[in-house]
Design an enzyme around this catalytic site. Structure first.
Site, short mmCIF file in Angstrom:
data_model
loop_
_atom_site.label_atom_id
_atom_site.label_comp_id
_atom_site.label_asym_id
_atom_site.label_seq_id
_atom_site.Cartn_x
_atom_site.Cartn_y
_atom_site.Cartn_z
N GLY A 6 0.80 -1.22 0.00
CA GLY A 6 0.00 0.00 0.00
C GLY A 6 0.83 1.26 0.00
N SER A 7 0.52 2.24 -0.88
CA SER A 7 1.41 3.39 -1.00
C SER A 7 0.89 4.37 -2.05
CB SER A 7 2.81 2.91 -1.38
OG SER A 7 2.71 1.87 -2.34
N ARG A 8 1.81 5.21 -2.57
CA ARG A 8 1.43 6.23 -3.53
C ARG A 8 2.63 6.53 -4.43
NH1 ARG A 8 0.18 12.04 -0.97
NH2 ARG A 8 1.36 13.28 -2.46
#
Length: 244
Positions: A202-204
């Site tokens: 999970g991240s950006r």
């Protein structure tokens, strides 16, 4: 994995195939599978079913599907699967600003948020030479927050195209993501859509677009790494859309 060339010419076709598991994820899949088997052998059926779900999720998280990248010099391609959460004009990050990076003038930043259900293999948005690769340790606040670009653990990339235009993008860790892994090194020659890194859990990813670039995505739109065109180099009409 062998390259697959796609075409829209009459008579061309391609068969669907199961996505492979990236080598980085195989050890996690093996561990989850062993724990699942142990629970079943011990007769702990409820835990066994729960771990089976975890094992399937781990396999899905590290999936590495084939992507068909558009071949056009003026296109900038999405580096990540996910949701467009921000399109804003901002200064380039200080770590990759200046004459040897992205310069100091404001740039258009497109932020793509990846949930734990998205593919987490990241790809380069353009072809060119990797001029800068900068790792910054940091916090693990919610990657959907604006301050994550400045406070979280992150990895900056600056790619210089053959025409001298430079484009930056940044992998940003989030609440769950605790490890950023680049697959390339400084000076590497990159092809558009090439796999360049992985963020675990999970991240950006932020993309910094140069002056004279026209965005081709909208807030709330979903992207596919290596396939979705997020911008074109050169002035053109912007687009509008309706959520429905």
């Amino acid at each position: 994995m062998s390259n697959i060339i796609s075409s829209n010419r009459p008579g061309s076709g391609i068969k669907w195939q199961w996505p492979s598991i990236h080598p980085e994820g195989r050890k996690f899949l093996l561990i989850a599978g062993i724990v699942t088997l142990c629970f079943w052998l011990l007769g702990w059926e409820i835990l066994g079913w729960l771990m089976l779900g975890v094992t399937l999720w781990v396999g899905a998280f590290f999936r590495d599907p084939v992507r068909v990248t558009p071949a056009s010099d003026d296109m900038i391609i999405a580096p990540a699967d996910g949701l467009i959460t921000q399109i804003a004009e901002v200064p380039p990050p200080p770590e990759i600003a200046g004459p040897d990076g992205l310069g100091d003038a404001p740039m258009l930043r497109v932020s793509i948020f990846m949930s734990v259900f998205d593919v987490h293999i990241n790809r380069t948005p353009v072809a060119g030479t990797l001029r800068k690769l900068v790792y910054i340790p940091g916090k693990f606040v919610n990657a959907d927050l604006d301050k994550a670009s400045e406070e979280n653990e992150r990895q900056h990339f600056v790619v210089e195209r053959a025409d001298g235009v430079r484009i930056g993008f940044t992998q940003i860790a989030g609440l769950v993501a605790r490890r950023i892994m680049p697959f390339v090194s400084m000076g590497s020659e990159l092809a558009t859509g090439q796999r360049v890194g992985l963020i675990r859990f999970g991240s950006r990813v932020d993309v910094y677009l140069p002056a004279g670039t026209t965005p081709k995505v909208l807030l709330g739109q979903r992207t596919l790494a290596g396939e979705t065109v997020i911008a074109r180099i050169g002035q053109a009409a912007t687009i509008d859309g309706i959520g429905q």
